[in-house]
Design an enzyme around this catalytic site. Structure first.
Site, mmCIF file in Angstrom:
data_model
loop_
_atom_site.group_PDB
_atom_site.id
_atom_site.type_symbol
_atom_site.label_atom_id
_atom_site.label_comp_id
_atom_site.label_asym_id
_atom_site.label_seq_id
_atom_site.Cartn_x
_atom_site.Cartn_y
_atom_site.Cartn_z
ATOM 1 N N ASP A 99 0.859 -1.177 0.000
ATOM 2 C CA ASP A 99 0.000 0.000 0.000
ATOM 3 C C ASP A 99 0.904 1.239 0.000
ATOM 4 O O ASP A 99 1.922 1.267 0.692
ATOM 5 C CB ASP A 99 -0.846 0.004 1.290
ATOM 6 C CG ASP A 99 -2.289 0.336 1.008
ATOM 7 O OD1 ASP A 99 -3.172 -0.485 1.335
ATOM 8 O OD2 ASP A 99 -2.534 1.418 0.434
ATOM 9 N N ASP A 201 -3.392 4.466 -2.233
ATOM 10 C CA ASP A 201 -4.518 4.748 -1.359
ATOM 11 C C ASP A 201 -5.194 6.086 -1.702
ATOM 12 O O ASP A 201 -4.510 7.080 -1.955
ATOM 13 C CB ASP A 201 -3.958 4.821 0.077
ATOM 14 C CG ASP A 201 -5.010 5.052 1.106
ATOM 15 O OD1 ASP A 201 -5.851 4.145 1.274
ATOM 16 O OD2 ASP A 201 -5.029 6.127 1.717
ATOM 17 N N GLU A 264 -6.634 3.118 -5.959
ATOM 18 C CA GLU A 264 -7.926 2.993 -5.298
ATOM 19 C C GLU A 264 -8.806 4.177 -5.666
ATOM 20 O O GLU A 264 -8.471 5.324 -5.356
ATOM 21 C CB GLU A 264 -7.786 2.951 -3.775
ATOM 22 C CG GLU A 264 -9.115 2.714 -3.092
ATOM 23 C CD GLU A 264 -9.218 3.294 -1.685
ATOM 24 O OE1 GLU A 264 -8.449 4.221 -1.352
ATOM 25 O OE2 GLU A 264 -10.080 2.839 -0.918
ATOM 26 N N HIS A 325 -10.993 -4.157 2.943
ATOM 27 C CA HIS A 325 -11.014 -3.914 4.401
ATOM 28 C C HIS A 325 -11.885 -2.717 4.777
ATOM 29 O O HIS A 325 -11.990 -2.362 5.953
ATOM 30 C CB HIS A 325 -9.575 -3.687 4.879
ATOM 31 C CG HIS A 325 -8.956 -2.495 4.237
ATOM 32 N ND1 HIS A 325 -8.713 -2.410 2.879
ATOM 33 C CD2 HIS A 325 -8.572 -1.303 4.738
ATOM 34 C CE1 HIS A 325 -8.201 -1.234 2.594
ATOM 35 N NE2 HIS A 325 -8.109 -0.541 3.705
ATOM 36 N N ASP A 326 -12.498 -2.075 3.747
ATOM 37 C CA ASP A 326 -13.357 -0.909 4.031
ATOM 38 C C ASP A 326 -14.835 -1.211 3.850
ATOM 39 O O ASP A 326 -15.672 -0.365 4.152
ATOM 40 C CB ASP A 326 -13.008 0.238 3.068
ATOM 41 C CG ASP A 326 -11.628 0.806 3.312
ATOM 42 O OD1 ASP A 326 -10.991 1.256 2.341
ATOM 43 O OD2 ASP A 326 -11.168 0.780 4.484
HETATM 44 O O1 TEU Z 1 -9.956 4.384 1.855
HETATM 45 C C1 TEU Z 1 -10.420 5.533 1.140
HETATM 46 C C2 TEU Z 1 -11.872 5.367 1.033
HETATM 47 O O2 TEU Z 1 -12.422 5.226 -0.019
HETATM 48 C C3 TEU Z 1 -12.615 5.318 2.330
HETATM 49 O O3 TEU Z 1 -12.938 6.672 2.635
HETATM 50 C C4 TEU Z 1 -13.884 4.533 2.167
HETATM 51 O O4 TEU Z 1 -14.699 5.186 1.236
HETATM 52 C C5 TEU Z 1 -14.457 4.491 3.555
HETATM 53 O O5 TEU Z 1 -13.579 3.683 4.265
HETATM 54 C C6 TEU Z 1 -15.863 3.949 3.531
HETATM 55 O O6 TEU Z 1 -15.919 2.700 2.912
HETATM 56 C C7 TEU Z 1 -8.539 4.331 1.980
HETATM 57 C C8 TEU Z 1 -8.223 3.082 2.808
HETATM 58 O O7 TEU Z 1 -8.659 1.922 2.091
HETATM 59 C C9 TEU Z 1 -8.933 3.220 4.122
HETATM 60 O O8 TEU Z 1 -8.754 2.038 4.915
HETATM 61 C C10 TEU Z 1 -8.329 4.419 4.856
HETATM 62 O O9 TEU Z 1 -9.026 4.593 6.069
HETATM 63 C C11 TEU Z 1 -8.459 5.695 3.993
HETATM 64 O O10 TEU Z 1 -8.064 5.496 2.640
HETATM 65 C C12 TEU Z 1 -7.546 6.783 4.553
HETATM 66 O O11 TEU Z 1 -6.213 6.396 4.336
#
Ligand code: TEU
Ligand code: CA
Length: 526
Positions: A99, A201, A264, A325-326
């Site tokens: 990442d 990211d 992403e 993971h989100d």
């Molecule tokens: O996530 C960016 C993102 O798209 C998030 O705001 C997502 O929309 C939110 O988690 C709701 O689903 C990236 C990483 O994948 C995330 O884990 C981090 O928290 C974020 O950036 C900040 O670095």
């Protein structure tokens, strides 16, 4: 780019290191743990692992708030551990992707500590500082992607700083000509280290409107939707200037052989396609998350696939994702269709990215509020992401073999049955389905590179055919309905695999009868 690029033919597997395998009993997964499980990943058949951040971090956002881009946080291990992981993975013919978080740093990063120290600091403009608005308060109406204002007041220097995410994640100013080379140099450091590529990211948040204009309200916002969706992020998301930054990142990777740039982005296809860049000088794989948000009905998926394919610039390589993971776990989103979703992910044209644990059908964990760790659970109640981050389940021993200590998050509820050890032995398990599909994909150029011959929906089923010179075409039929269906498939087809793993390989006798939520792979006549 030839068809042989590893990131076109291969399968990527996302690891959230904190939840994969703990080896020192602190309840937190670590790099030695990933190393220990490489044999499992080889057995599963994946070609590349993508690690969520393992850099030094105060862990306000569990590693996505970085205070040193060139080291490993002790909770995950050491640089030597990471070097060993890369070497072991390469020995096994697997690639390692890290990442890369260019949009922001931790507020504990030395750069930010210097920047916030004084308005006259040489690094003041490495971040986005502004005076209060005329009537007091934040400079504009931007809200953080985690809910709440995107501006934090600094009493010492009497200015606000901008943070697209947490206040602990101040945004770097990518309009500053000193910031870019510093961040691009981080890429070189890890490429020289031996990494095979990056997942970038929150790329769309990288650059903001230089006049900091207010965002318009989102007319479609409804209570229950994430706070961040109240606004259209017109002035702090997906700005045209981001493309030049992507091209600079790609230019760094092009100085090395065979490296991949994955980015992403949660964007509609027409905006997403732009990130392949002018003359394909952008990202190799702008993540396509649309299967995560889409409704799983045959006519909707058929349109989605056609629209995606139509949006791709010449030579652009597609990709598909079911989870990360989100987002909520695919097993919880789709229930009994999770097996059929695995078949779609691994047979659609383009590179698939698996999320750890989805191969076990792990559902969302149930995390009581007092055990929630994710800051989003606090900032935007109901949208916390911990449920999709529960520890991997390895066997039926204590804590499913994840840790000898107490796990940082509770395991998913049915780990005693739903674990690698038990499911490897169960010939009909979703784990064995993933493994069979990955093996079939590896063995058939049709699944790796075949063009679509047909994309249709019929009797509640999505049916697509893929073909490549010199191999038997493959037909994929997925019954997204809730009753038995008889989709039209080429006569003379042979059944290769059912998503229930309970059909013999044999010529199709009569019409194909698909059970509800069943998917079937057929080898079809030319
Ligand atoms: O996530 C960016 C993102 O798209 C998030 O705001 C997502 O929309 C939110 O988690 C709701 O689903 C990236 C990483 O994948 C995330 O884990 C981090 O928290 C974020 O950036 C900040 O670095
Ligand atoms: Ca550990």
């Amino acid at each position: 780019m030839t068809d042989e690029a590893w990131w076109r033919s291969g399968v990527i597997y996302q690891i959230y290191p904190r939840s994969f395998q703990d080896t020192n009993g602190d309840g937190v997964g670590d790099i030695p743990g990933v190393r220990r499980r490489l044999d499992y990943l080889k057995w599963l058949g994946v070609d590349a692992l993508w690690l969520s951040p393992v850099y030094p971090s105060p862990m306000a956002d569990f590693g996505y708030d970085i205070r040193d881009h060139r080291d490993v946080d002790p909770v995950f291990g050491s640089l030597a551990d990471l070097k060993g992981l890369v070497e072991d993975a390469h020995q096994l013919g697997m690639k390692v992707i890290l990442d890369y978080v260019p949009n922001h740093t931790s507020d504990q990063h030395p750069w930010f500590i210097e920047s916030r120290a004084s308005r006259l600091s040489p690094k003041r403009d490495w971040y986005i500082w502004r005076n209060a608005a005329a009537g007091g308060g934040p400079p504009n109406n931007w809200i953080s992607l985690f809910g709440g204002p995107a501006w934090k007041w600094d009493a010492a220097t009497r200015q606000y700083y901008y943070h697209a995410f947490l206040p602990e994640q101040p945004d770097l100013n990518w309009r500053n000509s000193e910031v870019r080379p510093e961040m691009l140099d981080v890429l070189r450091y890890w490429l020289d280290f031996g990494l095979d590529g990056f997942r970038v990211d929150a790329l769309w948040a990288l650059i903001e409107d230089d006049q900091l204009r207010d965002n318009p309200p989102n007319p479609d916002w409804r209570p229950g939707k994430p706070e961040s969706a109240r606004q259209l992020h017109r002035y702090n998301g997906d700005l045209p200037e981001v493309h030049a930054a992507v091209a600079e990142m790609r230019a760094v990777l092009d100085g090395y052989s065979d490296r991949v740039l994955i980015v992403e982005l949660y964007l509609p296809f027409d905006r997403l396609a732009l990130y392949y860049g002018e003359e394909a000088r952008g990202a190799h794989l702008p993540f396509n998350f649309h299967l995560i948000s889409s409704e799983w009905r045959a006519e909707i998926l058929a349109k989605l696939i056609k629209d995606y394919e139509a949006s791709l610039p010449p030579g652009a390589w597609p990709n598909w994702v079911l989870g990360n993971h989100d987002k909520r776990r695919v097993a919880s989103r789709l229930g009994e269709k999770a097996r059929l979703a695995a078949m779609a992910l691994l047979t659609l044209r383009g590179t698939p990215t698996l999320y750890y644990g989805d191969e076990l059908g792990i559902p969302d964990g149930s995390i009581p509020p007092e055990q929630a760790h994710d800051p989003v659970a606090r900032c935007d109640p109901g949208h916390g992401r911990d449920p999709a981050r529960t520890p991997m389940a390895w066997d039926a021993s204590a804590n499913a073999g994840f840790t000898t200590g107490s796990p940082w998050l509770p395991l998913h509820p049915d780990w005693a049955k739903r674990n690698v050890g038990a499911m490897r032995e169960d010939k009909l398990s979703i784990l064995n389905l993933y493994r069979r599909l990955i093996a079939l994909r590896r063995e058939r150029k049709t699944l790796q590179f075949g063009a679509y011959r047909r994309i249709a929906f019929d009797d509640g089923c999505l049916v697509f055919e893929r073909a490549v010179e010199g191999e038997q075409p493959i037909t994929v039929a997925l019954n997204l309905g809730d009753k038995t269906a008889r989709p039209a498939v080429p006569s003379g087809s042979r059944v290769l695999l059912s998503s229930f793993l309970d059909r013999e390989e044999a010529p199709l006798s009569g019409a194909l009868r698909l059970r509800a939520a069943e998917g079937v792979l057929l080898s079809s006549p030319d």
